[in-house]
Design an enzyme around this catalytic site. Sequence first.
Site, mmCIF file in Angstrom:
data_model
loop_
_atom_site.group_PDB
_atom_site.id
_atom_site.type_symbol
_atom_site.label_atom_id
_atom_site.label_comp_id
_atom_site.label_asym_id
_atom_site.label_seq_id
_atom_site.Cartn_x
_atom_site.Cartn_y
_atom_site.Cartn_z
ATOM 1 N N LEU A 85 22.656 61.176 20.438
ATOM 2 C CA LEU A 85 22.184 62.508 20.036
ATOM 3 C C LEU A 85 20.897 62.886 20.763
ATOM 4 O O LEU A 85 20.426 64.015 20.659
ATOM 5 C CB LEU A 85 21.905 62.519 18.520
ATOM 6 C CG LEU A 85 23.111 62.330 17.609
ATOM 7 C CD1 LEU A 85 22.644 62.204 16.150
ATOM 8 C CD2 LEU A 85 24.075 63.503 17.743
ATOM 9 N N LYS A 125 16.930 46.947 25.362
ATOM 10 C CA LYS A 125 15.516 47.024 24.964
ATOM 11 C C LYS A 125 14.708 45.793 25.375
ATOM 12 O O LYS A 125 13.531 45.909 25.715
ATOM 13 C CB LYS A 125 15.399 47.247 23.444
ATOM 14 C CG LYS A 125 15.825 48.649 23.028
ATOM 15 C CD LYS A 125 15.615 48.871 21.547
ATOM 16 C CE LYS A 125 16.132 50.252 21.156
ATOM 17 N NZ LYS A 125 15.853 50.571 19.752
ATOM 18 N N ASP A 180 9.866 52.776 17.851
ATOM 19 C CA ASP A 180 10.786 52.657 16.707
ATOM 20 C C ASP A 180 10.050 52.414 15.386
ATOM 21 O O ASP A 180 10.378 53.030 14.367
ATOM 22 C CB ASP A 180 11.780 51.513 16.945
ATOM 23 C CG ASP A 180 12.826 51.857 17.996
ATOM 24 O OD1 ASP A 180 13.122 53.050 18.183
ATOM 25 O OD2 ASP A 180 13.344 50.919 18.629
ATOM 26 N N GLY A 224 19.536 42.418 7.045
ATOM 27 C CA GLY A 224 19.805 42.207 8.464
ATOM 28 C C GLY A 224 18.580 41.663 9.167
ATOM 29 O O GLY A 224 17.447 41.856 8.718
HETATM 30 P P1 ATR Z 1 21.087 45.174 16.029
HETATM 31 O O1 ATR Z 1 20.373 44.882 17.310
HETATM 32 O O2 ATR Z 1 21.722 46.523 15.991
HETATM 33 O O3 ATR Z 1 20.271 44.913 14.821
HETATM 34 P P2 ATR Z 1 22.472 42.642 15.911
HETATM 35 O O4 ATR Z 1 21.332 41.997 16.579
HETATM 36 O O5 ATR Z 1 23.848 42.313 16.348
HETATM 37 O O6 ATR Z 1 22.378 44.225 16.035
HETATM 38 O O7 ATR Z 1 22.333 42.427 14.339
HETATM 39 C C1 ATR Z 1 23.286 42.860 13.453
HETATM 40 C C2 ATR Z 1 22.856 42.509 12.037
HETATM 41 O O8 ATR Z 1 23.876 42.918 11.142
HETATM 42 C C3 ATR Z 1 22.646 41.031 11.825
HETATM 43 O O9 ATR Z 1 21.627 40.858 10.867
HETATM 44 C C4 ATR Z 1 24.006 40.595 11.279
HETATM 45 O O10 ATR Z 1 23.975 39.421 10.512
HETATM 46 P P3 ATR Z 1 24.090 37.985 11.241
HETATM 47 O O11 ATR Z 1 22.732 37.683 11.810
HETATM 48 O O12 ATR Z 1 24.463 37.054 10.131
HETATM 49 O O13 ATR Z 1 25.155 38.121 12.288
HETATM 50 C C5 ATR Z 1 24.320 41.767 10.400
HETATM 51 N N1 ATR Z 1 25.761 41.859 10.155
HETATM 52 C C6 ATR Z 1 26.708 42.275 11.018
HETATM 53 N N2 ATR Z 1 27.915 42.230 10.447
HETATM 54 C C7 ATR Z 1 27.744 41.744 9.191
HETATM 55 C C8 ATR Z 1 28.623 41.453 8.082
HETATM 56 N N3 ATR Z 1 29.939 41.652 8.174
HETATM 57 N N4 ATR Z 1 28.066 40.993 6.940
HETATM 58 C C9 ATR Z 1 26.733 40.792 6.840
HETATM 59 N N5 ATR Z 1 25.873 41.042 7.844
HETATM 60 C C10 ATR Z 1 26.353 41.521 9.004
#
Ligand code: ATR
Length: 292
Positions: free
Chosen positions: A27, A77, A114, A139
């Site tokens: 966006l 990043k 951010d 997360g």
């Molecule tokens: P970003 O950079 O967008 O934060 P990322 O580094 O891939 O993306 O992180 C994704 C987050 O979403 C992580 O905290 C991930 O948990 P894990 O560290 O256990 O992988 C969380 N996440 C993604 N899918 C998930 C799911 N199905 N249930 C719980 N947590 C999830």
Amino acid sequence: MALDTSGRIGGATRLVGVLGWPIAHTLSPRMQNAAFAALGLDFAYVALPVAPERLPAAVRGLAALGFAGANVTVPHKAGVVPFLAEMSPIVRALGAANTLLVRADGSLYGDNTDAHGFLADLRGHGVAVGPGTRALVLGAGGAARSVVYALADAGATVKVANRTVTRAEELCQLIAGVLPETAHRLAAHAFPNNLTDLAADATLIVNTTSLGLHPATDSLPWDPAVSFRPGQVVYDLIYAATPLLNFAREGGAGAINGLGMLVHQGARSAALWTGADEGELARFMQEELERS
Ligand code: ATR
């Protein structure tokens, strides 16, 4: 919606853009170009799809092509940091930049807007963050870094709950390393263990996971047996009314999506490139996004 740029892009127009992969759904071009047009700034903002193996060539090319700067988004990043001649303290702390400024000599300055965008949006919604804030961050990935940094730096107590608890621990250690005075206010938890207690204690819950981006198929980043309550604020970094935000509203909690964070991080980036007033930029960006 395509913007009518006819007559606006000329020989002296300064270019900026966003490097990402994929990037087609961003966006940022719409909101940035709307603000440039409203403020009479001779700048144009484009989406720049950059495959990971082409990042070095793309970053070096910014100066060669006369770009004024750029935003950087997933997955680049961290990858841009080695190319920075100078960086803000938060980029140094997090190892991630979302804003590049091309300086007169062609060298790059990196910033990360951010954390500022997140806090500015909360403030805009009347949510004060400080020593009285007890935050629960869901997360521990890249997006969580800026959020935990911002909350800890603002004085909040921060609990990070992640499916993979070691990543939550690593994130707390990272922030404690760069903001040592916040170390005693940071804690890692395994999601969804003890969610009832964590929820009862929290005043602000922030979803930084991608769960909710595809509402039809994603599970909730939460346990539906645990309700939210009035007085709590649930913030979702996703730019939409996610199932989590709907669930928060059902419980009487405040619910805020990530559009305002997008606006405020973008406004600070644009202020760096153009010298225009950040508040004015944010106002026009917000108005543009509210049009859809
Ligand atoms: P970003 O950079 O967008 O934060 P990322 O580094 O891939 O993306 O992180 C994704 C987050 O979403 C992580 O905290 C991930 O948990 P894990 O560290 O256990 O992988 C969380 N996440 C993604 N899918 C998930 C799911 N199905 N249930 C719980 N947590 C999830």
